[in-house]
Design an enzyme around this catalytic site. Structure first.
Site, short mmCIF file in Angstrom:
data_model
loop_
_atom_site.label_atom_id
_atom_site.label_comp_id
_atom_site.label_asym_id
_atom_site.label_seq_id
_atom_site.Cartn_x
_atom_site.Cartn_y
_atom_site.Cartn_z
N ARG A 298 79.01 120.86 2.48
CA ARG A 298 78.98 122.09 1.61
C ARG A 298 80.17 122.13 0.63
O ARG A 298 81.23 121.73 0.83
CB ARG A 298 79.25 123.27 2.57
CG ARG A 298 77.76 123.49 3.35
CD ARG A 298 78.13 124.75 4.32
NE ARG A 298 79.21 124.69 5.06
CZ ARG A 298 79.90 125.78 5.41
NH1 ARG A 298 79.55 127.01 5.42
NH2 ARG A 298 81.10 125.71 6.09
N SER B 44 86.00 116.37 8.97
CA SER B 44 86.04 116.19 10.35
C SER B 44 85.84 114.90 10.83
O SER B 44 84.94 114.51 11.61
CB SER B 44 85.10 117.19 10.97
OG SER B 44 85.36 118.31 10.26
N ASP C 228 88.18 120.26 11.27
CA ASP C 228 87.73 121.39 11.58
C ASP C 228 88.22 122.33 12.68
O ASP C 228 88.16 123.55 12.83
CB ASP C 228 86.06 121.45 12.02
CG ASP C 228 85.84 120.19 13.06
OD1 ASP C 228 86.76 120.01 13.51
OD2 ASP C 228 84.54 120.24 13.45
#
Ligand code: ADP
Ligand code: MG
Length: 897
Positions: free
Chosen positions: A521, A582, A636
């Site tokens: 994203r 991540s 994350d």
């Protein structure tokens, strides 16, 4: 006048419907923990949690205490569906003074009967201990199947020193005192339960028992969680309603006639057992007598005048009533019965007497039906069924005495509970055969329970185990933070160069990238006076790009950023960018992260060992994109901590329990030997999923864990994660279930090809199966969807396995967190630490018990820390922007560029 009396005894369907309603209320009262003590219908738990499955096999003893007899049986169950058990039995007369004497004498007498009987049936010494079922037809407060205190004697028994005592123990002691046979009293039950059990055959379980004898009683298989008086029940348990007492609080006042009041007044215990006194064989004759006496006094019968014989208690027997109602021989019986009493009845007298008898029996059967309908409707409702099919085992002299009773019972039950389809099954010897079956089921379940406990024992961690895990985690943390010992630790303790959490004064617009979750994203995040606002786009990363060259991957990312900026009118603006990446990285600065290895399906070439920020900047160069200002790359876990930190400044820990598990926390710089500087704090990405990869947790791992680990793409790695996270819990459960099938405990040992399929049992099923109070039918539904043909008992067992696995996961997670919070507390020199954990991950968020167990265990392990949990909203997007925002705030404050 006769018509008037008959009318008094006739109950309309509406009245019976009301009786059913009152019975349902009384049953609910008896089941509830709060109201149980005052309930008239006591709903006593029997600890019988299973009906026979036909595999019951072996030799069983039964002792049945009766009104004037002791009955002993030797029952051999063939294990072929209970079709043809072999019975040897003997009936011993019991003198009345035994029922009135000392308790000890009663039990000694029973034990002597048993020994005499055994001498007859097995003269030699039996090879093994003999299991015995004890049929004791009095109200007992049971606490186990083989433990029950007599509440109060009834039926004419008055032995001293038995009420309040465990009658199993009394019988066992008496048998042991004989020093003759090795007998184990394994099950205590009343004859109602035996009746139900004797009517169960393979494939057609009988789940209701009904006895209409001298007294009346019933039992049924209730949903375990409804039986609030028993702790910890899953599955079902047979509940002994003791419904004879129904109405003792006035619930039957609309039904009681003056005749019933007379019967009650003349009984041994007036005011007690009002329902039984309308139905039981001890009373039907008496009711008829009072009706006849009144009619005679009113000159409506026998030519009038006082008839003293009708004033004599018990001169009219229930057996006679049942014979008189017969269509064919009934009138003749009426005549002979009346004549035997010295009366000279006319034809019409005989007719009237027959009508009265019929009215009394019809009423009894109708009331019985109202009770049965209440039980059936209760079962139907609590199992959340639209329609219930049930077999009802029935026994007792009144029921057997005339077919009419059963016919009425069946018909009225159907009218009162139209949603239930009940089949009445006449019981063949509930007290004997049924008791043997109960005993056999008890033994089967006890053996099964031992086996299940043995199998699950390695998954159950003691407080000491958890303290050890906590101490080990603490040790690994220290090792990992120290430059010299870092390589020995399984927990990497990576410095993140994140030095502060948000304080709320951060302002500005930021870009964020999120790579490494389920989607890639790009986001724009505005941190303003009124909070955080975000807009984002999801971009696909084609497999060819994930597994192509590093250059192509980062070029693609730049393309996505350009597209995003165009869509959101940001072209030409240079916004600080936070990059959630991540994958495990060795971080050398806030904007410098060397990729240690790819995971989650990524394998772009030429990236491992390189700084991902550098690679991103190089791609921007190649693409002639000059408006990129990467200020931070974050994991994350860190993003989660930061995003929660914005709402709660005391959030200094980040936790992920999703596909994998990991944690980060704010450590004192002076403790971080792997990064420069001694001032302030830095967030440490623990990478705790790898805890135990150096062997330090080996004794916690079970065979199931080893099987799961072997089949992963990274065997021997991420061992802690494989005990905790969503990717693995379902697999652990699957291996436990396979072991249970192999032991013939689950699915009747039938091999289930479906269960052999990897990942068939997803972690989300644990969440569904463990929902509190979920009807077993739904658990069964989940299993059926997996093409697992589960019985109710299978469902209970599967749920137990799920609970064991998810509980362990939550506890281990708590042990890890306990090490973290205790270390924070100590290094800050505090007696008490209050801290918030920002959490993300679908397992944590969706599982019905995980967070609760996690928090409870954490409190136990770290009592000096007050830990609050805050669920993060979009940790990876918002968090990355906030890392950038905090960086910018600090840089501005320090006057840096
Ligand atoms: P990620 O960790 O990849 O960011 P999530 O936090 O959404 O993703 O976690 C996904 C994992 O959560 C899946 O691997 C699955 O095992 C587990 N999961 C999905 N649904 C549920 C559920 N209802 N209950 C428990 N675990 C679930
Ligand atoms: Mg996630």
């Amino acid at each position: 006048q006769v018509q008037g009396a008959l009318l008094e005894l006739t109950l309309s369907l509406e009245t019976l419907q009301a009786v059913k309603g009152h019975m349902l209320e009384a049953m609910a009262k008896g089941l509830s923990r709060q109201t149980h003590a005052q309930a008239t219908v006591r709903m006593l738990p029997t600890y019988i949690c299973s009906t026979p499955d036909g595999t019951e096999k072996g030799d069983f003893l039964v002792v049945e205490l009766r009104q004037r007899h002791v009955r002993t049986l030797w029952v051999t169950l063939p294990g072929d569906g209970n079709q043809s058990p072999q019975l040897k039995e003997r009936l011993f007369d019991m003198l009345e003074d035994i029922t009135q004497g000392k308790g000890e004498a009663l039990f000694d007498f029973i034990a002597r009967c048993l020994c005499q009987f055994l001498e007859g049936v097995c003269p030699g010494e039996p090879q093994q201990r003999l299991p015995l079922g004890f049929v004791f037809p009095f109200s007992c407060r049971q606490t186990r199947l083989d433990q029950g205190e007599l509440i109060a004697w009834s039926k004419g028994f008055h032995c001293s020193e038995v009420e309040g005592q465990d009658v199993v123990q009394l019988l066992q002691a008496a048998i042991d005192k004989q020093e003759r046979y090795h007998v184990d009293v394994v099950a205590l039950m009343n004859n109602t339960v035996g009746t139900m059990m004797s009517c169960s055959v393979e494939g057609m379980p009988c789940e209701v028992g009904l006895v209409i004898d001298m007294g009346t009683n019933s039992c049924f298989m209730a949903e375990g969680w409804h039986v609030e008086t028993v702790e910890e029940t899953s599955g079902r348990m047979c509940v002994n309603t003791e419904w004879g007492f129904f109405g003792d609080d006035g619930a039957l006042s609309d039904v009681l006639t003056p005749y019933d009041q007379c019967v009650d007044q003349e009984s041994a215990k007036p005011g007690e057992k009002r329902f039984e006194k309308l139905i039981g064989g001890l009373y039907l004759g008496e009711i008829v007598r009072h009706v006849l006496a009144k009619l005679a006094a009113e000159r409506a019968l026998f030519g009038g005048g006082s008839i003293p014989i009708l004033g004599t208690k018990d001169m009219f027997k229930t057996q006679q009533v049942l014979e008189i109602i017969d269509d064919e021989a009934g009138l003749a019986t009426a005549r002979s019965t009346l004549q035997a009493l010295g009366l000279a009845p006319s034809e019409q007298d005989c007719c009237h007497v027959q009508q009265v008898c019929r009215a009394v029996v019809t009423r009894a059967a109708g009331l019985c039906a109202a009770g049965l309908a209440a039980i059936l409707s209760h079962m139907c409702q609590s199992r959340e069924l639209k329609q219930l099919k049930a077999n009802v085992g029935v026994d007792g002299a009144v029921y057997r005495g005339h077919a009419r009773f059963g016919e009425i019972l069946q018909r009225i039950t159907k009218l009162l509970a139209p949603e239930c389809l009940a089949t009445l099954v006449p019981s063949a010897d509930g007290g004997g055969r049924g008791a043997a079956v109960v005993t056999a089921v008890a033994l089967r379940l006890a053996a099964q329970r031992r086996e299940v406990d043995r199998l699950l024992a390695p998954l159950r961690l003691s407080p000491a185990d958890l303290q050890r895990v906590q101490a080990l985690m603490r040790r690994e943390m220290e090792l990992g933070l120290n430059q010299d010992t870092n390589a020995q630790s399984s927990v990497r303790m990576l410095p993140t160069y994140v030095r502060g959490t948000p304080d709320g004064t951060e302002r500005g617009d930021f870009l964020a990238l999120d790579l490494g979750g389920t989607n890639f994203r790009v986001l724009v995040v505005r941190v303003g006076q009124d909070g955080v606002h975000m807009a984002s786009e999801i971009y696909a990363i084609p497999l060819a790009v994930m597994q192509g060259t590093g250059e192509a991957l980062f070029d693609h990312i730049i393309d996505c950023i350009v597209d995003f900026q165009q869509k959101h009118g940001l072209t030409g603006q240079v916004l600080p960018l936070g990059f959630t990446f991540s994958f495990p990285c060795q971080q050398l600065g806030l904007d410098k992260a060397v990729l240690l290895s790819w995971t989650k399906g990524f394998s772009a070439s030429g990236c491992v060992g390189k700084d991902v920020v550098q690679m991103l900047r190089e791609a921007a160069q190649r693409k002639q994109h000059f408006g990129l200002d990467v200020v931070a790359v974050v994991n994350d876990t860190v993003g989660t901590m930061m995003s929660c930190g914005y709402d709660d400044p005391s959030c200094e820990i980040g936790l992920i329990v999703g596909t994998g598990t990991n944690a980060c926390y704010m450590e004192e710089m002076q403790n971080v030997g792997t990064a420069e500087g001694d001032q302030g704090r830095m967030c440490i990405n623990m990478e705790w999923g790898a805890f135990g990869d150096n062997g330090c947790l080996d004794d916690i791992f079970t065979d199931f864990d080893r099987l799961v680990d072997e089949k992963t793409i990274n065997p021997g790695k991420q061992r802690f994660e494989k005990l905790i996270s969503g990717m693995y819990l379902g697999e652990i459960v699957r291996y436990v279930l396979l072991a249970l099938v192999e032991k013939h405990i689950l699915f009747r040992g039938k091999p289930s090809p479906k269960l052999q399929t990897r990942d068939i049992f997803q972690t989300k099923f644990l969440s569904t199966i463990e929902i509190d109070g979920l009807a077993l039918r739904q658990v069964r539904g989940v299993l059926h969807d997996l093409e697992l043909d589960a019985s109710f008992e299978d469902s209970v067992l599967v749920r137990e396995v799920c609970q064991a696995v998810s509980l362990r996961a939550a506890q281990l997670c708590a042990a890890g967190l306990a090490a973290v919070v205790e270390k924070m507390r100590e290094s800050r020199g505090l007696a008490q630490l209050a801290v918030t954990v920002g959490v993300d991950g679908t397992l944590y968020k969706m599982h019905p018990r995980f967070s609760q167990h996690l928090q409870q265990t954490l409190q136990d392990l770290a009592p000096n820390c007050t830990v609050t949990f805050l669920q993060s909203e979009d940790g990876s997007g918002k968090g990355a922007a906030l890392v950038a925002a905090v960086h910018c705030r600090v840089a501005q404050a320090q006057g840096l560029p």
